[in-house]
Design a protein around this motif. Structure first.
Motif, PDB file in Angstrom:
ATOM      1  N   PHE A   1       0.849  -1.189   0.000  1.00 31.66           N
ATOM      2  CA  PHE A   1       0.000   0.000   0.000  1.00 31.66           C
ATOM      3  C   PHE A   1       0.888   1.243   0.000  1.00 31.66           C
ATOM      4  CE2 PHE A   1      -1.965  -3.321   2.704  1.00 31.66           C
ATOM      5  CZ  PHE A   1      -2.902  -3.745   1.779  1.00 31.66           C
ATOM      6  N   PRO A   2       1.314   1.679  -1.176  1.00 26.04           N
ATOM      7  CA  PRO A   2       2.297   2.755  -1.222  1.00 26.04           C
ATOM      8  C   PRO A   2       1.671   4.112  -0.877  1.00 26.04           C
ATOM      9  CG  PRO A   2       1.683   2.094  -3.425  1.00 26.04           C
ATOM     10  CD  PRO A   2       0.874   1.266  -2.494  1.00 26.04           C
ATOM     11  N   SER A   3       2.512   5.021  -0.456  1.00 25.93           N
ATOM     12  CA  SER A   3       2.065   6.378  -0.189  1.00 25.93           C
ATOM     13  C   SER A   3       2.237   7.210  -1.438  1.00 25.93           C
ATOM     14  CB  SER A   3       2.880   6.989   0.941  1.00 25.93           C
ATOM     15  OG  SER A   3       2.612   6.296   2.119  1.00 25.93           O
TER      16      SER A   3
ATOM     17  N   SER B   1      -9.203  17.643  14.919  1.00 21.76           N
ATOM     18  CA  SER B   1      -8.760  16.384  15.485  1.00 21.76           C
ATOM     19  C   SER B   1      -7.509  16.580  16.334  1.00 21.76           C
ATOM     20  CB  SER B   1      -8.482  15.401  14.344  1.00 21.76           C
ATOM     21  OG  SER B   1      -7.749  14.320  14.812  1.00 21.76           O
ATOM     22  N   VAL B   2      -7.494  15.935  17.483  1.00 20.26           N
ATOM     23  CA  VAL B   2      -6.324  16.019  18.353  1.00 20.26           C
ATOM     24  C   VAL B   2      -5.753  14.645  18.675  1.00 20.26           C
ATOM     25  CG1 VAL B   2      -6.906  18.203  19.436  1.00 20.26           C
ATOM     26  CG2 VAL B   2      -7.855  16.107  20.347  1.00 20.26           C
ATOM     27  N   SER B   3      -6.500  13.582  18.352  1.00 21.77           N
ATOM     28  CA  SER B   3      -6.039  12.241  18.733  1.00 21.77           C
ATOM     29  C   SER B   3      -5.283  11.582  17.594  1.00 21.77           C
ATOM     30  CB  SER B   3      -7.228  11.349  19.089  1.00 21.77           C
ATOM     31  OG  SER B   3      -8.172  12.054  19.807  1.00 21.77           O
ATOM     32  N   GLY B   4      -4.419  10.668  17.959  1.00 20.61           N
ATOM     33  CA  GLY B   4      -3.752   9.858  16.956  1.00 20.61           C
ATOM     34  C   GLY B   4      -4.509   8.562  16.792  1.00 20.61           C
ATOM     35  N   ASP B   5      -3.829   7.593  16.222  1.00 19.02           N
ATOM     36  CA  ASP B   5      -4.247   6.200  16.128  1.00 19.02           C
ATOM     37  C   ASP B   5      -5.743   5.905  16.169  1.00 19.02           C
ATOM     38  OD1 ASP B   5      -4.052   3.425  16.070  1.00 19.02           O
ATOM     39  OD2 ASP B   5      -4.245   3.350  18.249  1.00 19.02           O
ATOM     40  N   LEU B   6      -6.318   5.681  15.018  1.00 19.90           N
ATOM     41  CA  LEU B   6      -7.723   5.288  14.966  1.00 19.90           C
ATOM     42  C   LEU B   6      -7.844   3.922  14.295  1.00 19.90           C
ATOM     43  CD1 LEU B   6      -9.147   8.677  13.726  1.00 19.90           C
ATOM     44  CD2 LEU B   6      -9.451   7.730  15.993  1.00 19.90           C
ATOM     45  N   ALA B   7      -6.764   3.143  14.357  1.00 14.86           N
ATOM     46  CA  ALA B   7      -6.717   1.912  13.565  1.00 14.86           C
ATOM     47  C   ALA B   7      -7.851   0.962  13.887  1.00 14.86           C
ATOM     48  CB  ALA B   7      -5.386   1.219  13.777  1.00 14.86           C
TER      49      ALA B   7
ATOM     50  N   LEU C   1      -8.507  19.388  10.323  1.00  9.95           N
ATOM     51  CA  LEU C   1      -7.576  20.310  10.953  1.00  9.95           C
ATOM     52  C   LEU C   1      -6.952  19.557  12.107  1.00  9.95           C
ATOM     53  CD1 LEU C   1      -6.381  23.106  11.311  1.00  9.95           C
ATOM     54  CD2 LEU C   1      -8.324  23.697  12.715  1.00  9.95           C
ATOM     55  N   LYS C   2      -5.671  19.272  11.952  1.00  5.97           N
ATOM     56  CA  LYS C   2      -5.030  18.414  12.929  1.00  5.97           C
ATOM     57  C   LYS C   2      -4.225  19.289  13.889  1.00  5.97           C
ATOM     58  CE  LYS C   2      -4.609  13.798  13.206  1.00  5.97           C
ATOM     59  NZ  LYS C   2      -5.197  13.924  14.539  1.00  5.97           N
ATOM     60  N   LEU C   3      -4.615  19.267  15.165  1.00 12.84           N
ATOM     61  CA  LEU C   3      -3.875  20.059  16.145  1.00 12.84           C
ATOM     62  C   LEU C   3      -2.761  19.231  16.761  1.00 12.84           C
ATOM     63  CD1 LEU C   3      -6.822  21.850  17.931  1.00 12.84           C
ATOM     64  CD2 LEU C   3      -5.169  22.844  16.391  1.00 12.84           C
ATOM     65  N   ALA C   4      -2.959  17.950  16.840  1.00 12.98           N
ATOM     66  CA  ALA C   4      -1.954  17.073  17.432  1.00 12.98           C
ATOM     67  C   ALA C   4      -2.181  15.675  16.905  1.00 12.98           C
ATOM     68  CB  ALA C   4      -2.060  17.086  18.952  1.00 12.98           C
ATOM     69  N   GLY C   5      -1.185  14.824  17.085  1.00 16.10           N
ATOM     70  CA  GLY C   5      -1.324  13.436  16.675  1.00 16.10           C
ATOM     71  C   GLY C   5      -1.325  13.314  15.158  1.00 16.10           C
ATOM     72  N   ASP C   6      -1.433  12.099  14.693  1.00 14.69           N
ATOM     73  CA  ASP C   6      -1.448  11.878  13.254  1.00 14.69           C
ATOM     74  C   ASP C   6      -2.220  10.610  12.976  1.00 14.69           C
ATOM     75  OD1 ASP C   6      -0.953  12.373  10.660  1.00 14.69           O
ATOM     76  OD2 ASP C   6       1.017  11.422  10.639  1.00 14.69           O
ATOM     77  N   THR C   7      -3.203  10.683  12.104  1.00 12.68           N
ATOM     78  CA  THR C   7      -3.881   9.462  11.739  1.00 12.68           C
ATOM     79  C   THR C   7      -3.865   9.310  10.235  1.00 12.68           C
ATOM     80  OG1 THR C   7      -6.047  10.393  11.463  1.00 12.68           O
ATOM     81  CG2 THR C   7      -5.507   9.645  13.649  1.00 12.68           C
ATOM     82  N   VAL C   8      -3.524   8.111   9.829  1.00 12.83           N
ATOM     83  CA  VAL C   8      -3.477   7.772   8.423  1.00 12.83           C
ATOM     84  C   VAL C   8      -4.858   7.893   7.789  1.00 12.83           C
ATOM     85  CG1 VAL C   8      -2.906   5.904   6.875  1.00 12.83           C
ATOM     86  CG2 VAL C   8      -1.633   6.186   8.982  1.00 12.83           C
TER      87      VAL C   8
ATOM     88  N   VAL D   1       2.256  14.548   1.026  1.00 13.25           N
ATOM     89  CA  VAL D   1       2.319  13.092   0.925  1.00 13.25           C
ATOM     90  C   VAL D   1       1.048  12.529   1.539  1.00 13.25           C
ATOM     91  CG1 VAL D   1       3.526  11.042   1.710  1.00 13.25           C
ATOM     92  CG2 VAL D   1       4.819  13.075   1.095  1.00 13.25           C
ATOM     93  N   VAL D   2       0.363  11.660   0.809  1.00 13.84           N
ATOM     94  CA  VAL D   2      -0.796  11.001   1.391  1.00 13.84           C
ATOM     95  C   VAL D   2      -0.417   9.572   1.717  1.00 13.84           C
ATOM     96  CG1 VAL D   2      -3.220  10.467   1.140  1.00 13.84           C
ATOM     97  CG2 VAL D   2      -2.258  12.392  -0.072  1.00 13.84           C
ATOM     98  N   ASP D   3      -0.658   9.242   2.954  1.00 16.16           N
ATOM     99  CA  ASP D   3      -0.299   7.927   3.446  1.00 16.16           C
ATOM    100  C   ASP D   3      -1.465   6.982   3.155  1.00 16.16           C
ATOM    101  OD1 ASP D   3       0.460   5.759   4.916  1.00 16.16           O
ATOM    102  OD2 ASP D   3       1.320   6.980   6.521  1.00 16.16           O
ATOM    103  N   PHE D   4      -1.228   5.971   2.332  1.00 20.47           N
ATOM    104  CA  PHE D   4      -2.331   5.076   1.967  1.00 20.47           C
ATOM    105  C   PHE D   4      -2.220   3.723   2.644  1.00 20.47           C
ATOM    106  CE2 PHE D   4      -2.944   7.952  -1.668  1.00 20.47           C
ATOM    107  CZ  PHE D   4      -4.300   8.169  -1.505  1.00 20.47           C
ATOM    108  N   ARG D   5      -1.591   3.695   3.800  1.00 16.31           N
ATOM    109  CA  ARG D   5      -1.491   2.410   4.463  1.00 16.31           C
ATOM    110  C   ARG D   5      -2.865   1.966   4.975  1.00 16.31           C
ATOM    111  NH1 ARG D   5       2.877   3.295   8.847  1.00 16.31           N
ATOM    112  NH2 ARG D   5       1.923   5.347   8.821  1.00 16.31           N
TER     113      ARG D   5
END
Ligand SMILES: [Zn+2]
Ligand SMILES: [Zn+2]
Ligand SMILES: [Zn+2]
Ligand SMILES: [Zn+2]
Ligand SMILES: [Zn+2]
Ligand SMILES: [Zn+2]
Lengths: 468, 353
Positions: free
Chosen positions: A295-297, B187-193, B216-223, B270-274
């Motif tokens: 799943f590439p970015s 959004s402020v939380s990370g990880d929503l897997a 709008l991301k204030l903190a954390g990072d979610t794919v 960069v868009v993370d598509f994981r």
């Protein structure tokens, strides 16, 4: 028409309790229709299947038809909804070119409103359905007009793009002669890059009875066979010999891929039938397997220097980087040219997951329950429910509204059995047909579960959960 | 068909773009706000947000707004407020703010309602709620937002020019003059897997409805929020300086879809598509995909059985091409209202069903 009485009796089973004595009265025949000349497949002609909407309307107690209309609308929504979605096999990667006839022949009005408009509408529906059924497949659209082939949309996996382009066609009109050969050659070029593990298909919607070609179309057919491209044709007028030959020779002698639409409904069925993945005629019906995929970015690469893509050796800035070896490819799905890993967009896979974990149908809420739970507004959209009638007791069987329809809730409330929240009909339809999430179940996890994995379990994928 | 019933005639008459509905999803994850407190306390963020809401309402007289909180275990409507379940709790104590002559009344109403709901939400959060999780119910909040938009669109098209009544959302509404809706997630939380599938479901629903999801991301990072905004053509912004929240809100997120066509919106480099694997909810960039049901696993399962569809899968042949498989037998249609069993995939039934 002699069978129409029995038909009515059989039908009224379904509509038990519904006050529609004159529904479908005498206009529907269920017996085998005497086929007028041509082959089997035909069910009934358009003129035999008239449903007069005014036949099904009953006046309400107050003499207005508002409640009846409202009830019918709700029943209609609900009926569509209660159909179970069967998980289908969706693993196949298809590459399909849709060729639409945009020639003078499409101005005809034998299909309403015109062949042209109807074809564009069904083509848009086809695109949507195609991507629902084949989430990781590709599609391109080509038109035939003025003796040439016109590229309408490029090969891509994004349904919205295609639909936008089709919408633009509505402003125009069919004109000029169609050229089958030109369109086929253009599709051949478009399918040239399709990876070998996918299918290569062409679907032609053909209204004309002629084709003005610059060369010998039989040569084109030969090269289609060499390229393993299969052609299906849906005709709108009558059988054309060259189409029959085209389908037959590109489908290994199978003539089932050429059909002529009899009416609007049949036309739609024929087009929609193509959304199901085709059968393979290869030697080994290979077995199901676990595929390793990356799943590439995606990177835009602006500000960086340009680099060559590994697939075509073209200079570009953006692209997708292989998750194993970091080679750059320009579009997905693709096979990494360097390490051979199948690269796809995870969003393409995710598009079909709601089929795996379908949302359960919600149940109707009787007045007594609505009363005891004192539900006033829809949980998710906050719109108010109809007032609970005063004459309903905890025990009391409430008076029934006239014109009740089966499958709709008397209190206009629908409840999710898992979370117990009450929803309105619009949210019911929306949650099951578009969102595939229950707002209540997703919205509150305090009810005893520890984490989200169990949460999903409540929706039916128990096995995944229990194993873990 | 527009030419037939002359709807383009009406369109021509209308001036300017139609009203827009903005649904704000506010992530109120207590853990994340506690971390963020030194730079941007929640109270300050709320006051910034209120200014932004007022600006939105001021830009068109028919603009609407709705706010939903994505809390640690539940999604709650902040504005409009859900009706209290029992009648006796009537809001008779009108806050003094409402009588302030210096405040435009609609602004005061929203402010009052938003703050009341938020206080209520915080006071009803138990210690147990906070200690049992560190994420937020984003999927639920997005679903609530979408159902609200769906309903508002239906109501709007009913009250205006009688367009085709049925299934406007299903065929992708092409309304340029109708109600334009969008979602803004703060959004402020990370990880929503663990919410991967529901979040992706809402993403595709939004795409189908052509509702952009701005993040709008204030903190954390979610794919997955990145993917959501990319799929729906929304704006994604990760703030390096959360103090400037209001500035970002006003400059990047205020324009509606019509105005955005003429602007260059900030995009993601960069868009993370994981994706998240189905077995451990781990975010993976290389996964094993069942060729039947397209489930993703982080490693080949033991016993070579797909955990989702229970198909026996050929293993060891990792590099193999996707294969065509005969379709599975149709599932029997389950009667509605019957005692529900989990789908007939032969899985383990849940104890409570
Ligand atoms: Zn390339
Ligand atoms: Zn590679
Ligand atoms: Zn609702
Ligand atoms: Zn539920
Ligand atoms: Zn895993
Ligand atoms: Zn599987």
């Amino acid at each position: 028409m002699s069978s129409s009485d029995e038909d009515y009796v059989a039908d009224s089973d379904d509509d038990a309790g519904a006050n529609q004595p004159s529904a479908k009265h005498g206009t529907r025949s269920s017996g085998p229709v005497k086929a007028s000349g041509d082959a089997g497949g035909r069910k009934r002609a358009a003129w035999e299947d008239i449903q007069r909407s005014w036949d099904t309307i009953v006046e309400g107690a107050d003499g207005s038809i508002n409640s009846a209309v409202e009830g019918l609308r709700e029943a209609g929504k609900r009926k569509r909804l209660l159909k179970d979605t069967t998980p289908l096999q969706r693993g196949i990667i298809r590459h399909l070119i849709l060729i639409i006839d945009l020639s003078f022949a499409m101005v005809e009005k034998d299909l309403r409103p015109t062949r042209y408009l109807l074809t564009i509408r069904y083509a848009s529906e086809f695109v949507t359905e195609y991507f629902e059924q084949n989430p990781i497949s590709q599609l391109g659209i080509i038109g035939m007009r003025d003796g040439i082939a016109v590229r309408i949309s490029d090969m891509s996996g994004n349904p919205t793009e295609h639909i936008e382009k089709l919408k633009g066609l509505r402003e125009q009109q069919g004109q000029g002669n169609p050229s089958l050969q030109n369109a086929l050659e253009m599709s051949r070029a478009a399918l040239f890059h399709a990876p070998s593990h996918g299918t290569r298909e062409i679907l032609i919607i053909y209204g004309a009875l002629l084709s003005s070609d610059p060369g010998d179309i039989h040569e084109t057919i030969q090269s289609l066979i060499t390229d393993r491209i299969r052609v299906s044709v849906v005709g709108l007028a009558a059988q054309v010999a060259i189409c029959a030959e085209l389908c037959k020779s590109t489908n290994a002698g199978d003539e089932g891929n050429y059909s002529v639409a009899l009416n609007e409904q049949h036309f739609r069925e024929l087009v929609m039938a193509i959304t199901t993945p085709p059968v393979t005629r290869t030697k080994k019906q290979s077995q199901s397997s676990l595929l390793m995929m990356g799943f590439p970015s995606r990177t835009l690469g602006s500000g960086k220097t340009m680099s060559f893509c590994a697939c075509h050796s073209k200079l570009s800035r953006g692209g997708y980087l292989c998750s194993r070896c970091n080679s750059k490819v320009c579009s997905l799905p693709a096979e990494c040219p360097a390490c051979g890993l199948t690269l796809i967009l995870s969003t393409h896979l995710a598009r079909s997951y709601h089929h795996l974990f379908p949302l359960k149908n919600w149940i109707e809420v009787p007045w007594s329950v609505a009363w005891s739970e004192n539900s006033k507004a829809c949980f998710s959209c906050l719109s108010k429910f109809p007032e609970i009638p005063k004459d309903v007791g905890a025990d009391g069987e409430p008076r029934r509204k006239p014109g009740e329809h089966k499958g709709t809730s008397e209190s206009s409330r629908y409840a999710c059995e898992v979370c117990g929240n009450h929803f309105c009909i619009d949210c019911d339809v929306f949650a099951h047909e578009v969102a595939h999430n229950c707002p209540g179940c997703q919205g509150d996890t305090r009810a005893g579960e520890k984490d989200g994995i169990v949460r999903d379990g409540a929706r039916g994928d128990g096995d995944v959960v229990m194993v873990g | 068909m527009d030419r037939v019933d002359g709807t383009d005639h009406y369109e021509g008459d209308k001036q300017g773009p139609g009203p827009s509905l903005l649904v704000i999803v506010l992530d109120t994850n207590p853990h994340a706000w506690a971390l963020l407190n030194p730079t941007l306390p929640l109270s300050k963020a709320i006051s910034n947000l209120l200014v932004f809401i007022n600006a939105h309402l001021a830009s068109h007289n028919a603009n609407q707004v709705a706010v939903v909180a994505s809390h640690c275990h539940r999604s709650v409507w902040l504005y409009p407020r859900p009706e209290p379940p029992s009648e006796d709790v009537e809001m008779k104590d009108n806050a003094p703010a409402l009588n302030d002559a210096n405040k435009y009344r609609p602004f005061a109403l929203i402010e009052d309602s938003l703050l009341t709901s938020l206080r209520e939400l915080i006071s009803t959060t138990t210690e147990n709620d906070i200690s049992t999780t560190n994420t937020t119910q984003m999927a639920g909040s997005l679903t609530l937002a979408l159902t609200y938009i769906n309903k508002a669109t239906l109501l709007f098209s009913d009250s205006n020019v009688t367009s085709e009544p049925m299934s406007t959302t299903l065929e992708g509404p092409e309304n340029t003059t109708g109600l334009q809706s969008r979602i803004l997630v703060i959004s402020v939380s990370g990880d929503l897997a663990h919410q991967y599938i529901p979040i992706m479901n809402t993403t595709f629903a939004a795409q189908r409805m052509r509702v952009p999801i701005d993040i709008l991301k204030l903190a954390g990072d979610t794919v997955f929020l990145q993917q959501a905004s990319d799929t729906t053509k929304g704006i994604y912004m990760q703030l390096r300086n959360p103090q400037g929240l209001l500035q970002y809100l006003m400059m990047a997120f205020l324009p509606d879809q019509t105005s955005r066509k003429n602007l260059v919106a900030p995009t993601q480099e960069v868009v993370d598509f994981r994706a998240a694997c189905f077995c451990h909810r781990k975010v993976v960039d290389v996964g094993f995909v069942c060729s039947i049901c397209l489930s993703i696993f982080c490693s080949p399962s033991e016993g070579a059985i797909c955990l989702t569809c229970s198909t026996h899968l050929a293993l060891g042949d990792y590099g193999s091409k996707p294969a065509v498989v005969p379709r599975k037998k149709k599932k029997k249609r389950k009667l509605n209202g019957g005692v529900g069993t989990p789908s007939s995939r032969g899985g383990t039934p849940m104890p409570n069903e």
